[in-house]
Design a protein around this motif. Structure first.
Motif, PDB file in Angstrom:
ATOM      1  N   THR A  94     -31.737  15.687   6.193  1.00 51.66           N
ATOM      2  CA  THR A  94     -31.704  16.361   7.487  1.00 51.66           C
ATOM      3  C   THR A  94     -30.440  15.928   8.227  1.00 51.66           C
ATOM      4  O   THR A  94     -30.150  14.734   8.318  1.00 51.66           O
ATOM      5  CB  THR A  94     -32.952  16.000   8.306  1.00 51.66           C
ATOM      6  OG1 THR A  94     -34.115  16.294   7.526  1.00 51.66           O
ATOM      7  CG2 THR A  94     -33.001  16.771   9.604  1.00 51.66           C
ATOM      8  N   ILE A  95     -29.698  16.900   8.756  1.00 54.43           N
ATOM      9  CA  ILE A  95     -28.392  16.605   9.340  1.00 54.43           C
ATOM     10  C   ILE A  95     -28.269  17.246  10.715  1.00 54.43           C
ATOM     11  O   ILE A  95     -28.558  18.439  10.891  1.00 54.43           O
ATOM     12  CB  ILE A  95     -27.254  17.104   8.424  1.00 54.43           C
ATOM     13  CG1 ILE A  95     -27.278  16.336   7.094  1.00 54.43           C
ATOM     14  CG2 ILE A  95     -25.894  16.948   9.106  1.00 54.43           C
ATOM     15  CD1 ILE A  95     -26.385  16.923   6.028  1.00 54.43           C
ATOM     16  N   LEU A  96     -27.842  16.441  11.696  1.00 52.22           N
ATOM     17  CA  LEU A  96     -27.510  16.927  13.031  1.00 52.22           C
ATOM     18  C   LEU A  96     -25.997  16.823  13.168  1.00 52.22           C
ATOM     19  O   LEU A  96     -25.437  15.726  13.128  1.00 52.22           O
ATOM     20  CB  LEU A  96     -28.211  16.098  14.105  1.00 52.22           C
ATOM     21  CG  LEU A  96     -27.930  16.477  15.561  1.00 52.22           C
ATOM     22  CD1 LEU A  96     -28.307  17.924  15.847  1.00 52.22           C
ATOM     23  CD2 LEU A  96     -28.660  15.532  16.509  1.00 52.22           C
ATOM     24  N   LEU A  97     -25.347  17.965  13.312  1.00 49.74           N
ATOM     25  CA  LEU A  97     -23.893  18.046  13.250  1.00 49.74           C
ATOM     26  C   LEU A  97     -23.320  18.462  14.598  1.00 49.74           C
ATOM     27  O   LEU A  97     -23.610  19.549  15.095  1.00 49.74           O
ATOM     28  CB  LEU A  97     -23.504  19.070  12.168  1.00 49.74           C
ATOM     29  CG  LEU A  97     -22.036  19.462  12.051  1.00 49.74           C
ATOM     30  CD1 LEU A  97     -21.189  18.276  11.610  1.00 49.74           C
ATOM     31  CD2 LEU A  97     -21.887  20.624  11.060  1.00 49.74           C
ATOM     32  N   VAL A  98     -22.504  17.593  15.183  1.00 46.40           N
ATOM     33  CA  VAL A  98     -21.751  17.928  16.394  1.00 46.40           C
ATOM     34  C   VAL A  98     -20.360  18.364  15.971  1.00 46.40           C
ATOM     35  O   VAL A  98     -19.684  17.656  15.217  1.00 46.40           O
ATOM     36  CB  VAL A  98     -21.679  16.721  17.351  1.00 46.40           C
ATOM     37  CG1 VAL A  98     -20.520  16.867  18.330  1.00 46.40           C
ATOM     38  CG2 VAL A  98     -22.984  16.569  18.111  1.00 46.40           C
ATOM     39  N   GLU A  99     -19.940  19.536  16.442  1.00 44.42           N
ATOM     40  CA  GLU A  99     -18.681  20.073  15.935  1.00 44.42           C
ATOM     41  C   GLU A  99     -18.080  21.056  16.935  1.00 44.42           C
ATOM     42  O   GLU A  99     -18.792  21.826  17.585  1.00 44.42           O
ATOM     43  CB  GLU A  99     -18.936  20.780  14.592  1.00 44.42           C
ATOM     44  CG  GLU A  99     -17.709  21.293  13.884  1.00 44.42           C
ATOM     45  CD  GLU A  99     -16.658  20.232  13.637  1.00 44.42           C
ATOM     46  OE1 GLU A  99     -15.517  20.438  14.093  1.00 44.42           O
ATOM     47  OE2 GLU A  99     -16.961  19.197  13.013  1.00 44.42           O
ATOM     48  N   GLN A 100     -16.737  21.012  17.069  1.00 43.50           N
ATOM     49  CA  GLN A 100     -16.020  22.009  17.870  1.00 43.50           C
ATOM     50  C   GLN A 100     -15.639  23.225  17.038  1.00 43.50           C
ATOM     51  O   GLN A 100     -15.500  24.325  17.567  1.00 43.50           O
ATOM     52  CB  GLN A 100     -14.752  21.402  18.465  1.00 43.50           C
ATOM     53  CG  GLN A 100     -14.992  20.444  19.607  1.00 43.50           C
ATOM     54  CD  GLN A 100     -13.699  20.045  20.298  1.00 43.50           C
ATOM     55  OE1 GLN A 100     -12.934  20.886  20.761  1.00 43.50           O
ATOM     56  NE2 GLN A 100     -13.453  18.753  20.344  1.00 43.50           N
ATOM     57  N   ASN A 101     -15.451  23.013  15.721  1.00 46.01           N
ATOM     58  CA  ASN A 101     -15.057  24.111  14.841  1.00 46.01           C
ATOM     59  C   ASN A 101     -16.296  24.941  14.509  1.00 46.01           C
ATOM     60  O   ASN A 101     -17.012  24.686  13.547  1.00 46.01           O
ATOM     61  CB  ASN A 101     -14.419  23.555  13.569  1.00 46.01           C
ATOM     62  CG  ASN A 101     -13.810  24.638  12.699  1.00 46.01           C
ATOM     63  OD1 ASN A 101     -14.292  25.771  12.667  1.00 46.01           O
ATOM     64  ND2 ASN A 101     -12.753  24.295  11.986  1.00 46.01           N
ATOM     65  N   ALA A 102     -16.558  25.943  15.352  1.00 48.15           N
ATOM     66  CA  ALA A 102     -17.787  26.725  15.209  1.00 48.15           C
ATOM     67  C   ALA A 102     -17.851  27.454  13.879  1.00 48.15           C
ATOM     68  O   ALA A 102     -18.921  27.574  13.277  1.00 48.15           O
ATOM     69  CB  ALA A 102     -17.894  27.725  16.362  1.00 48.15           C
ATOM     70  N   MET A 103     -16.722  27.942  13.406  1.00 43.83           N
ATOM     71  CA  MET A 103     -16.726  28.697  12.164  1.00 43.83           C
ATOM     72  C   MET A 103     -17.167  27.823  10.999  1.00 43.83           C
ATOM     73  O   MET A 103     -17.991  28.229  10.167  1.00 43.83           O
ATOM     74  CB  MET A 103     -15.332  29.284  11.905  1.00 43.83           C
ATOM     75  CG  MET A 103     -15.297  30.296  10.770  1.00 43.83           C
ATOM     76  SD  MET A 103     -13.709  31.154  10.657  1.00 43.83           S
ATOM     77  CE  MET A 103     -13.736  32.155  12.143  1.00 43.83           C
ATOM     78  N   LYS A 104     -16.644  26.611  10.923  1.00 40.14           N
ATOM     79  CA  LYS A 104     -17.024  25.680   9.858  1.00 40.14           C
ATOM     80  C   LYS A 104     -18.494  25.295   9.974  1.00 40.14           C
ATOM     81  O   LYS A 104     -19.225  25.247   8.983  1.00 40.14           O
ATOM     82  CB  LYS A 104     -16.158  24.419   9.918  1.00 40.14           C
ATOM     83  CG  LYS A 104     -14.743  24.596   9.406  1.00 40.14           C
ATOM     84  CD  LYS A 104     -14.750  24.797   7.914  1.00 40.14           C
ATOM     85  CE  LYS A 104     -13.318  24.928   7.386  1.00 40.14           C
ATOM     86  NZ  LYS A 104     -13.332  25.342   5.960  1.00 40.14           N
ATOM     87  N   ALA A 105     -18.924  24.989  11.184  1.00 42.42           N
ATOM     88  CA  ALA A 105     -20.304  24.537  11.384  1.00 42.42           C
ATOM     89  C   ALA A 105     -21.301  25.635  11.060  1.00 42.42           C
ATOM     90  O   ALA A 105     -22.310  25.400  10.376  1.00 42.42           O
ATOM     91  CB  ALA A 105     -20.488  24.042  12.814  1.00 42.42           C
TER      92      ALA A 105
END
Length: 273
Positions: free
Chosen positions: A203-214
């Motif tokens: 289970t992964i909680l991912l904080v990211e600015q790159n919306a396309m990648k996320a």
């Protein structure tokens, strides 16, 4: 209306109406709520200052280091309340945070950094975890005796993720894993994140600015602005949302816009009206 994109059953992590204040005066989060179900990749998206990193600091118990405090709301993980637990207790329960900027022990070797992440495991378990990390990131096996501070940014990110995996977490919380890395390295890091979810059911909680990648790897995403969750949905739905396409992916009518146009997104966000 039932949300058919949400899995049935209890979430592994549930954040409800969370408010966080820094220095007794600066409100960083207001009424933030979201859920992470077992085996999901859930992304928190938004620009700098949206509150994404503060969410991770709150759930991992490290707000105190920056004079932050949970003023209201609750964080439930695997049925337990996390709000008053220490960071060490939270890690011991299987929720592990990989912070922005990696924060390795720069004067220690790659393997020494990894071993720190598995400090509570017995010798056999430690050996198994090292083998697992080296299989996931073969480059680290080649660099295992090198000083971590001399590695490239991408290699340091691999060490940071590998160190977190050494404790065999149930939830891996990643803060901007692609920040400052070359595009090819970002692709490799995100492919490993996808692999952890697909093959290991982590289970992964991912904080990211790159919306396309996320959105390319996440099951579900929450878009944050000014300390609040403004939009949520499955990754597929959000990728098709015209506002998300225009303001976060830079796409309008099938064409990529200039960055100058994208920067004006705040004036016209329909979900804020």
């Amino acid at each position: 209306m039932t949300d058919h994109t949400m899995p049935a059953g209890e979430p592994l992590l549930a954040v409800n109406n969370l408010q966080v204040v820094y220095g007794g005066a600066i409100e960083a989060l207001r009424d933030v709520s979201f859920e992470v179900h077992p085996g999901q990749i859930v992304a928190l998206l938004g620009a700098n200052g949206a509150g994404k990193s503060t969410v991770l600091k709150a759930i991992s118990g490290i707000l105190d280091f920056e004079d932050g405090k949970i003023e209201k709301g609750e964080i439930r993980y695997a049925g337990a309340q996390l709000g008053r637990m220490t960071a060490a207790n939270i890690v011991g329960r299987g929720l592990v945070h990989v912070p922005e900027g990696r924060r390795l022990f720069a004067s220690m070797t790659v393997q020494e950094n990894l071993v720190v992440g598995g400090h509570h495991r017995n010798r056999a378990g430690l050996g198994d975890s090292l083998d697992y990390v080296y299989n996931l990131f073969p480059r680290l096996l080649e660099r295992r005796a090198q000083i971590a501070g001399y590695l490239s940014g991408g290699e340091q990110q691999m060490v940071a993720i590998g160190r977190a995996l050494m404790s065999k977490p149930r939830i891996l919380a990643l803060d901007e894993p692609g920040l400052g890395l070359a595009p090819l390295v970002v692709n490799e890091i995100f492919e490993r994140i996808r692999q952890l979810s697909r093959d290991e059911k982590l289970t992964i909680l991912l904080v990211e600015q790159n919306a396309m990648k996320a959105l390319a790897i996440a099951d579900r995403a929450y878009i944050m602005e000014n300390g609040r969750v403004m939009l949520t949905g499955s990754s597929a739905d959000l990728k098709d949302n015209p506002d998300v396409r225009e303001f976060y992916l830079g796409i309008k009518s099938g064409e990529v816009q200039s960055m100058r146009d994208v920067k004006h997104y705040k004036r016209r966000k329909r979900w804020l009206s």
